[in-house]
Design an enzyme around this catalytic site. Structure first.
Site, PDB file in Angstrom:
ATOM      1  N   HIS A  95      -6.814   2.837   4.527  1.00 31.90           N
ATOM      2  CA  HIS A  95      -6.443   3.662   5.689  1.00 31.90           C
ATOM      3  C   HIS A  95      -7.648   3.960   6.597  1.00 31.90           C
ATOM      4  O   HIS A  95      -7.486   4.249   7.774  1.00 31.90           O
ATOM      5  CB  HIS A  95      -5.886   5.024   5.241  1.00 31.90           C
ATOM      6  N   ASP A 101       0.872  -1.179   0.000  1.00 34.37           N
ATOM      7  CA  ASP A 101       0.000   0.000   0.000  1.00 34.37           C
ATOM      8  C   ASP A 101       0.911   1.231   0.000  1.00 34.37           C
ATOM      9  O   ASP A 101       2.133   1.114   0.091  1.00 34.37           O
ATOM     10  CB  ASP A 101      -0.917  -0.004   1.242  1.00 34.37           C
ATOM     11  N   SER A 102       0.288   2.411  -0.047  1.00 32.52           N
ATOM     12  CA  SER A 102       1.075   3.645  -0.057  1.00 32.52           C
ATOM     13  C   SER A 102       1.703   3.947   1.302  1.00 32.52           C
ATOM     14  O   SER A 102       2.587   4.789   1.388  1.00 32.52           O
ATOM     15  CB  SER A 102       0.173   4.816  -0.442  1.00 32.52           C
ATOM     16  N   CYS A 154     -11.009   2.773   1.270  1.00 35.81           N
ATOM     17  CA  CYS A 154      -9.571   3.081   1.315  1.00 35.81           C
ATOM     18  C   CYS A 154      -9.072   2.341   2.544  1.00 35.81           C
ATOM     19  O   CYS A 154      -9.694   2.417   3.613  1.00 35.81           O
ATOM     20  CB  CYS A 154      -9.341   4.583   1.463  1.00 35.81           C
ATOM     21  N   CYS A 172      -4.534  -1.659  -1.529  1.00 41.23           N
ATOM     22  CA  CYS A 172      -4.729  -0.227  -1.756  1.00 41.23           C
ATOM     23  C   CYS A 172      -5.833  -0.093  -2.799  1.00 41.23           C
ATOM     24  O   CYS A 172      -5.720  -0.650  -3.900  1.00 41.23           O
ATOM     25  CB  CYS A 172      -3.423   0.368  -2.292  1.00 41.23           C
ATOM     26  N   GLU A 183      -1.386   8.646   8.383  1.00 44.83           N
ATOM     27  CA  GLU A 183       0.070   8.543   8.236  1.00 44.83           C
ATOM     28  C   GLU A 183       0.809   9.272   9.362  1.00 44.83           C
ATOM     29  O   GLU A 183       1.932   8.917   9.704  1.00 44.83           O
ATOM     30  CB  GLU A 183       0.514   9.086   6.869  1.00 44.83           C
TER      31      GLU A 183
HETATM   32  N1  DGL Z   1      -4.757   3.139   1.308  1.00 44.00           N
HETATM   33  C1  DGL Z   1      -4.841   3.476  -0.065  1.00 44.00           C
HETATM   34  C2  DGL Z   1      -6.197   3.199  -0.631  1.00 44.00           C
HETATM   35  O1  DGL Z   1      -6.805   2.226  -0.213  1.00 44.00           O
HETATM   36  C3  DGL Z   1      -4.083   4.684  -0.559  1.00 44.00           C
HETATM   37  C4  DGL Z   1      -4.361   5.973   0.073  1.00 44.00           C
HETATM   38  C5  DGL Z   1      -3.440   7.077  -0.435  1.00 44.00           C
HETATM   39  O2  DGL Z   1      -2.228   6.908  -0.420  1.00 44.00           O
HETATM   40  O3  DGL Z   1      -3.967   8.124  -0.872  1.00 44.00           O
HETATM   41  O4  DGL Z   1      -6.677   3.862  -1.497  1.00 44.00           O
END
Ligand code: DGL
Length: 271
Positions: A191, A14-15, A189, A78, A157
């Site tokens: 996150h 993931d990011s 997402c 992600c 983050e």
């Molecule tokens: N967690 C990621 C997602 O599910 C990426 C979020 C990001 O880096 O903007 O989209």
């Protein structure tokens, strides 16, 4: 009975920290599997970036996981990368790949308690139309309200899961979801499950929040069984790699999830 095992690790990326929600679900469901997680903290957020850039990052990471760890499967943990890059990844690599969109849509459909549902995600995920498309296909009766929630990822983050600033932002960005009068909301997402307390404070008890991490873990298990790739171990390991600062990744990762972050290493990437 045909019985095959494969003790190579599963690669997940993931990011940044978001995909750890998926790691947790996989570790709970398949405790024997070795999991290698790559968090691209140096280049987050992916959400506002153009498709080509997210695609390039995703392919670089897949190459890295395959070349350095000989992973037997890749989980694109992600939604943004799944929206922009999953088709190309599936086409390019010969190993099984799991993305977030299908498990996410399935989780939402099975949890929906009325015809009005919602999806929140990054600008990339929502503007790609990936969820709108799959939901029209598998559940055309649903009325879907989608909203992009830029800025949420940055709070996670920083390890800031509850604050006045976050609440103010959430009240503004979740307005369309409140107006849509939805009964269930997919956190589209990886996150966002970390922000569930704040999101539900804004939306109230009448809206059920849905994370797709568990459904994704079930897809992983199903594919491992199908491809005869299940491990023979009963206890697997977890290893995290970040393109960002190792100490910070260890500190925030541990506070977010409580997994064993003793093995965090660094892998530098080009921006
Ligand atoms: N967690 C990621 C997602 O599910 C990426 C979020 C990001 O880096 O903007 O989209």
């Amino acid at each position: 009975m045909l019985y095959n095992v494969d003790d190579r690790p599963v690669g997940i990326f993931d990011s940044g920290f978001g995909g750890l929600t998926v790691v947790k679900a996989i570790a709970d469901l398949m405790p024997g599997e070795d999991l290698i997680y790559f968090g691209d903290s140096a280049r987050y957020p992916y959400g506002p970036k153009p498709r080509e850039e997210v695609l390039r990052y995703s392919l670089e990471i897949c190459d890295f996981l395959i070349d350095s760890f000989d992973v037997k499967m890749i989980v694109v943990a992600c939604n943004t990368a799944s929206s922009f890059a999953l088709d190309t990844i599936v086409e390019k690599y010969s190993l099984p790949i799991v993305g977030m969109i299908e498990p996410g849509a399935k989780s939402l459909v099975s949890a929906a308690t009325s015809n009005r549902v919602g999806v929140i995600g990054t600008v990339g995920t929502i503007s790609s139309g990936a969820y709108q498309e799959i939901l029209t296909d598998i559940a055309p009766h649903l009325e879907v309200t989608c909203a992009a929630t830029p800025g949420f990822v940055e709070f996670v983050e920083r390890g800031e899961l509850e604050s006045d600033q976050l609440l103010v932002l959430a009240e503004r960005l979740l307005r369309p979801i409140l107006d849509g009068d939805v009964s269930s909301l997919l956190l589209g997402c990886t996150h966002y499950p970390f922000l569930a307390r704040t999101i539900s404070k804004v939306l109230g008890d009448g809206v059920t929040l849905i994370s797709s991490a568990e459904e994704t873990a079930f897809s992983v298990r199903q594919l491992l069984i199908e491809y005869l790739l299940v491990t023979s171990r009963t206890k697997g390991s977890f290893r995290a790699i970040t393109s960002g600062d190792v100490e910070e990744f260890r500190r925030i990762g541990r506070s977010l999830l409580g997994l064993d972050f003793s093995t965090v290493t660094s892998h530098k990437v080009d921006r």
